[in-house]
Design a protein around this motif. Sequence first.
Motif, PDB file in Angstrom:
ATOM      1  N   ASN A 131      -1.536  11.676   3.760  1.00  0.00           N
ATOM      2  CA  ASN A 131      -2.425  12.110   5.010  1.00  0.00           C
ATOM      3  C   ASN A 131      -2.779  13.655   4.647  1.00  0.00           C
ATOM      4  OD1 ASN A 131      -1.872  13.756   7.698  1.00  0.00           O
ATOM      5  ND2 ASN A 131      -2.817  12.094   8.130  1.00  0.00           N
ATOM      6  N   HIS A 137      -4.597   0.470  -1.268  1.00  0.00           N
ATOM      7  CA  HIS A 137      -3.987  -0.994  -1.243  1.00  0.00           C
ATOM      8  C   HIS A 137      -3.483  -1.219  -2.595  1.00  0.00           C
ATOM      9  CE1 HIS A 137      -4.659  -1.510   2.775  1.00  0.00           C
ATOM     10  NE2 HIS A 137      -5.943  -1.063   2.738  1.00  0.00           N
ATOM     11  N   ASP A 142      -5.776   9.984   7.019  1.00  0.00           N
ATOM     12  CA  ASP A 142      -5.107   8.990   6.324  1.00  0.00           C
ATOM     13  C   ASP A 142      -6.090   8.438   5.166  1.00  0.00           C
ATOM     14  OD1 ASP A 142      -2.636   9.233   7.817  1.00  0.00           O
ATOM     15  OD2 ASP A 142      -3.241   7.924   9.208  1.00  0.00           O
ATOM     16  N   VAL A 154      -5.522   5.264   2.516  1.00  0.00           N
ATOM     17  CA  VAL A 154      -4.505   4.224   2.090  1.00  0.00           C
ATOM     18  C   VAL A 154      -4.908   3.564   0.820  1.00  0.00           C
ATOM     19  CG1 VAL A 154      -3.397   1.958   3.071  1.00  0.00           C
ATOM     20  CG2 VAL A 154      -4.017   3.881   4.674  1.00  0.00           C
ATOM     21  N   SER A 183       0.938  -1.136   0.257  1.00  0.00           N
ATOM     22  CA  SER A 183       0.024  -0.017  -0.123  1.00  0.00           C
ATOM     23  C   SER A 183       0.866   1.276  -0.130  1.00  0.00           C
ATOM     24  CB  SER A 183      -1.127   0.175   1.367  1.00  0.00           C
ATOM     25  OG  SER A 183      -0.204  -0.018   2.545  1.00  0.00           O
ATOM     26  N   THR A 233       0.488   5.577   1.066  1.00  0.00           N
ATOM     27  CA  THR A 233      -0.297   6.296   2.210  1.00  0.00           C
ATOM     28  C   THR A 233      -0.373   7.922   1.848  1.00  0.00           C
ATOM     29  OG1 THR A 233      -0.321   4.579   3.830  1.00  0.00           O
ATOM     30  CG2 THR A 233      -0.953   6.565   4.452  1.00  0.00           C
TER      31      THR A 233
END
Length: 150
Positions: free
Chosen positions: A71, A108, A104, A106, A67, A69
């Motif tokens: 923010n 994948h 966050d 994320v 993944s 990420t």
Amino acid sequence: MSDTDQKMIEALMAKNRELQEENDRLKRQVGNGSTPSGTPAQPSGPKATILTTSDGSGRLSSLISDSVTANLTDEDGEPVKGERIVFMINNKAAGTAITDANGDAVLHTKQYAGDPQAWVQALGGGYTAEYKGSKNYKPSKAYGGAGVSV
């Protein structure tokens, strides 16, 4: 001091008390988020946002099936929840994710592994996370680098 002068002073003092009471009332309204007319204060416009990314690194096989990420926070550093982040490789959308309570998002990468060549390109050139903005928040963009070993 004449009676006329005394009456003038008393009238001025009464007017001063009146104005001070009005000033105090207006301060209380503004302190409660209201305008002097008593209507709720309007926000000054969309807040600026800050988007950051995590750099990916590791083995090629794990990056393609792991993944990335991003923010999202507002200008005060508070997380922005429920906003869509677009992850892009070479200016082409690779997938999207929604920010959680911590700001966050994320992605994948395994679910977008249908084009492994795109992720291989990302490993060499990185990826971009982009927030398009909303009524309440201004757009922002961040770059995520990647390092790989085989």
